[in-house]
Design a protein around this motif. Sequence first.
Motif, PDB file in Angstrom:
ATOM      1  N   GLY A  65      -2.899   8.015   4.472  1.00 18.33           N
ATOM      2  CA  GLY A  65      -3.586   7.190   4.506  1.00 18.33           C
ATOM      3  C   GLY A  65      -3.232   5.674   4.207  1.00 18.33           C
ATOM      4  O   GLY A  65      -3.868   4.751   4.435  1.00 18.33           O
ATOM      5  N   LYS A  66      -1.923   5.407   3.961  1.00 20.72           N
ATOM      6  CA  LYS A  66      -1.295   4.355   3.747  1.00 20.72           C
ATOM      7  C   LYS A  66      -1.286   3.320   5.095  1.00 20.72           C
ATOM      8  O   LYS A  66      -1.782   2.154   5.105  1.00 20.72           O
ATOM      9  CB  LYS A  66       0.536   4.271   3.652  1.00 20.72           C
ATOM     10  CG  LYS A  66       0.841   5.272   2.305  1.00 20.72           C
ATOM     11  CD  LYS A  66       2.107   5.372   2.232  1.00 20.72           C
ATOM     12  CE  LYS A  66       2.953   5.919   3.391  1.00 20.72           C
ATOM     13  NZ  LYS A  66       2.667   7.386   3.461  1.00 20.72           N
ATOM     14  N   ASP A  85      -6.563   4.848  -7.106  1.00 18.15           N
ATOM     15  CA  ASP A  85      -7.466   5.815  -6.690  1.00 18.15           C
ATOM     16  C   ASP A  85      -7.713   6.607  -7.998  1.00 18.15           C
ATOM     17  O   ASP A  85      -6.954   7.394  -8.440  1.00 18.15           O
ATOM     18  CB  ASP A  85      -6.897   6.772  -5.692  1.00 18.15           C
ATOM     19  CG  ASP A  85      -7.781   7.879  -5.463  1.00 18.15           C
ATOM     20  OD1 ASP A  85      -8.871   8.014  -6.107  1.00 18.15           O
ATOM     21  OD2 ASP A  85      -7.508   8.405  -4.381  1.00 18.15           O
ATOM     22  N   LEU A 113      -6.522  -1.764   7.767  1.00 17.26           N
ATOM     23  CA  LEU A 113      -7.664  -2.231   7.669  1.00 17.26           C
ATOM     24  C   LEU A 113      -7.624  -3.651   6.758  1.00 17.26           C
ATOM     25  O   LEU A 113      -8.307  -4.440   6.763  1.00 17.26           O
ATOM     26  CB  LEU A 113      -8.637  -1.123   7.025  1.00 17.26           C
ATOM     27  CG  LEU A 113      -9.127  -0.025   7.754  1.00 17.26           C
ATOM     28  CD1 LEU A 113      -9.675   0.969   7.038  1.00 17.26           C
ATOM     29  CD2 LEU A 113     -10.174  -0.560   8.769  1.00 17.26           C
ATOM     30  N   LEU A 114      -6.978  -3.749   5.734  1.00 14.81           N
ATOM     31  CA  LEU A 114      -6.550  -4.779   4.883  1.00 14.81           C
ATOM     32  C   LEU A 114      -6.086  -5.789   5.592  1.00 14.81           C
ATOM     33  O   LEU A 114      -6.700  -7.077   5.491  1.00 14.81           O
ATOM     34  CB  LEU A 114      -5.802  -4.470   3.801  1.00 14.81           C
ATOM     35  CG  LEU A 114      -5.881  -3.569   2.574  1.00 14.81           C
ATOM     36  CD1 LEU A 114      -4.855  -3.514   1.638  1.00 14.81           C
ATOM     37  CD2 LEU A 114      -7.132  -4.167   1.835  1.00 14.81           C
ATOM     38  N   VAL A 121       0.903  -1.272  -0.063  1.00 18.87           N
ATOM     39  CA  VAL A 121      -0.111  -0.165  -0.150  1.00 18.87           C
ATOM     40  C   VAL A 121       0.990   1.204  -0.128  1.00 18.87           C
ATOM     41  O   VAL A 121       1.895   1.268   1.000  1.00 18.87           O
ATOM     42  CB  VAL A 121      -0.974  -0.039   1.294  1.00 18.87           C
ATOM     43  CG1 VAL A 121      -1.914   1.209   1.160  1.00 18.87           C
ATOM     44  CG2 VAL A 121      -1.952  -1.240   1.463  1.00 18.87           C
ATOM     45  N   VAL A 130      -1.758  -1.511  -3.798  1.00 17.52           N
ATOM     46  CA  VAL A 130      -2.866  -0.585  -3.654  1.00 17.52           C
ATOM     47  C   VAL A 130      -2.044   0.897  -3.671  1.00 17.52           C
ATOM     48  O   VAL A 130      -1.101   1.326  -3.139  1.00 17.52           O
ATOM     49  CB  VAL A 130      -3.449  -0.656  -2.343  1.00 17.52           C
ATOM     50  CG1 VAL A 130      -4.513   0.507  -2.298  1.00 17.52           C
ATOM     51  CG2 VAL A 130      -4.117  -1.982  -2.371  1.00 17.52           C
ATOM     52  N   THR A 146      -3.351   3.451   7.725  1.00 14.46           N
ATOM     53  CA  THR A 146      -4.599   2.970   7.922  1.00 14.46           C
ATOM     54  C   THR A 146      -5.515   2.184   6.867  1.00 14.46           C
ATOM     55  O   THR A 146      -6.008   1.093   7.405  1.00 14.46           O
ATOM     56  CB  THR A 146      -5.892   4.150   7.972  1.00 14.46           C
ATOM     57  OG1 THR A 146      -5.281   5.524   8.815  1.00 14.46           O
ATOM     58  CG2 THR A 146      -7.207   3.959   8.063  1.00 14.46           C
ATOM     59  N   THR A 147      -5.096   2.552   5.886  1.00 10.06           N
ATOM     60  CA  THR A 147      -5.334   1.097   4.689  1.00 10.06           C
ATOM     61  C   THR A 147      -4.826  -0.259   4.827  1.00 10.06           C
ATOM     62  O   THR A 147      -5.291  -1.080   4.786  1.00 10.06           O
ATOM     63  CB  THR A 147      -5.051   1.800   3.443  1.00 10.06           C
ATOM     64  OG1 THR A 147      -5.747   2.951   2.970  1.00 10.06           O
ATOM     65  CG2 THR A 147      -5.533   1.028   2.189  1.00 10.06           C
ATOM     66  N   LEU A 176      -2.927   4.905  -3.321  1.00 16.45           N
ATOM     67  CA  LEU A 176      -3.718   6.013  -2.851  1.00 16.45           C
ATOM     68  C   LEU A 176      -3.404   7.260  -3.625  1.00 16.45           C
ATOM     69  O   LEU A 176      -2.853   7.445  -4.368  1.00 16.45           O
ATOM     70  CB  LEU A 176      -3.872   6.045  -1.058  1.00 16.45           C
ATOM     71  CG  LEU A 176      -3.908   4.653  -0.640  1.00 16.45           C
ATOM     72  CD1 LEU A 176      -3.741   4.814   1.050  1.00 16.45           C
ATOM     73  CD2 LEU A 176      -5.370   4.190  -0.885  1.00 16.45           C
ATOM     74  N   GLU A 195       2.816  -1.555   4.586  1.00 15.13           N
ATOM     75  CA  GLU A 195       2.801   0.058   4.072  1.00 15.13           C
ATOM     76  C   GLU A 195       4.040   0.488   3.446  1.00 15.13           C
ATOM     77  O   GLU A 195       5.007   0.208   4.348  1.00 15.13           O
ATOM     78  CB  GLU A 195       2.290   0.853   5.399  1.00 15.13           C
ATOM     79  CG  GLU A 195       2.363   2.407   5.066  1.00 15.13           C
ATOM     80  CD  GLU A 195       2.386   3.352   6.282  1.00 15.13           C
ATOM     81  OE1 GLU A 195       2.624   4.366   6.220  1.00 15.13           O
ATOM     82  OE2 GLU A 195       2.263   2.696   7.507  1.00 15.13           O
TER      83      GLU A 195
END
Length: 168
Positions: A26-27, A127, A33-34, A21, A89, A29-30, A91, A72
């Motif tokens: 936001g790395k 994104d 969450l993943l 990510v 991912v 947090t993402t 962002l 991350e």
Amino acid sequence: ARLCSQTRLFAALSPAPLIGVTGTKGKGTTASLLGAMLQQPGGRRVWVGGNIGAAPIAWLGDIGRDDAVVLELSSFQLADWERGTHVAVVLRITTDHLDYHGSREAYVAAKGRIAAGQGPDDWLLVDDDCPTARSLAAGSRAQVLRFSTEHEVEAGAWVGAGRLYTRL
């Protein structure tokens, strides 16, 4: 002999598939969450780290090929990256760390390394609301999915009229 970062060394030696990510904000947090979404009672082990938590190299001896690793990845960690992650991912990318990278172009190039080594069996999630993130998908060999909070996408997920939609 050539020096490399411990993150790059970990990526080269990890027996488990990697989910990377990146983005400007936001790395963490993402990635967290993943990692939480991938956790299943009695299922595969999931490791989350990179720019957050423990250095992944510390887990290398404990990771199995059926585990999942979510990393991350900052622009610093991607600066010497040579391979893609199985899932990347990307962002929103704005401008940051110019004191280190010297230019916006060099910063974006570092971020883009997460996708550069991907192949046709890999996945790139971008994104679609961010032109810079979108541009990283343009030359990708990976299968691309997009996400948006502003418009419908051809393949991926978007938010509209208070609902979440997916098209895969």
